[in-house]
Motif scaffolding. Sequence first.
Motif, PDB file in Angstrom:
ATOM      1  N   LEU A   1       0.875  -1.173   0.000  1.00 52.73           N
ATOM      2  CA  LEU A   1       0.000   0.000   0.000  1.00 52.73           C
ATOM      3  C   LEU A   1       0.908   1.218   0.000  1.00 52.73           C
ATOM      4  N   LEU A   2       0.854   2.008  -1.062  1.00 57.27           N
ATOM      5  CA  LEU A   2       1.868   3.026  -1.303  1.00 57.27           C
ATOM      6  C   LEU A   2       1.249   4.405  -1.515  1.00 57.27           C
ATOM      7  N   ASP A   3       1.542   5.332  -0.606  1.00 54.23           N
ATOM      8  CA  ASP A   3       1.046   6.700  -0.754  1.00 54.23           C
ATOM      9  C   ASP A   3       1.815   7.411  -1.866  1.00 54.23           C
ATOM     10  N   VAL A   4       1.170   8.355  -2.517  1.00 60.32           N
ATOM     11  CA  VAL A   4       1.822   9.109  -3.597  1.00 60.32           C
ATOM     12  C   VAL A   4       2.805  10.130  -3.026  1.00 60.32           C
ATOM     13  N   MET A   5       2.350  10.930  -2.067  1.00 58.73           N
ATOM     14  CA  MET A   5       3.160  12.018  -1.518  1.00 58.73           C
ATOM     15  C   MET A   5       4.021  11.506  -0.368  1.00 58.73           C
TER      16      MET A   5
END
Length: 229
Positions: free
Chosen positions: A51-55
Amino acid sequence: MSKRVLVVDDEKLIVKGIKFSLEQDGMEVDCAYDGQEALDLSEKTRYDMVLLDVMLPKVDGFEVCRRIREFSDMPIVMLTAKGDDMDKILGLEYGADDYITKPFNILEVKARIKAIMRRSFGSDKKGEEVAEIKSGDIWIDKSSRRLMVKENEINLTSREFDMLFLFVTNPGKVFSRDDLLMALWGADYPGDARTVDVHVRRLREKIEENPGEPRYIQTKWGVGYFYKP
């Protein structure tokens, strides 16, 4: 064997909440709070889901996704800002399998994770009777999720692999974008046709000699896509 998830976000409360909820379902959860930490962990461990946040600090989520795709096809779900369509499309372009918009309901996150894991790791038995298939210069092994094109091994994301396998095992059948969304993402998926188009384009770039004039994945204008053996 329990599934292992990497959660990457610089908002520690979000990470803590996701970690707690997933561990309640018996998953093992590692956490990273910047892009470099995420890359270091993903190089050492094969995760069932990222699960990877953009910012992110240090290295943004798009670059993390791109670099993970250089060595792994582990499923990646981008966490994007609500209504930011460009982030969603860019995430898919860089190799993400899916995206979830913030703010999100943790129950939705868990449901989407489980659905992707089922499709990626074979709990869905549809098509399971076909373990290996050869079509022209394409060779696919379902059990090991390997693809060879002209004796060269091609790395696909889990979603790209599932899409190609669906096409190859249904030669000549035209799939509308809605058909593909239903088959590969599920009835409750909130995305749209652009998601399908991005995956088809990326798949063509990997398996076709000339993606602009594809040999295998053909377009039926106004209808959808089909596989030509």
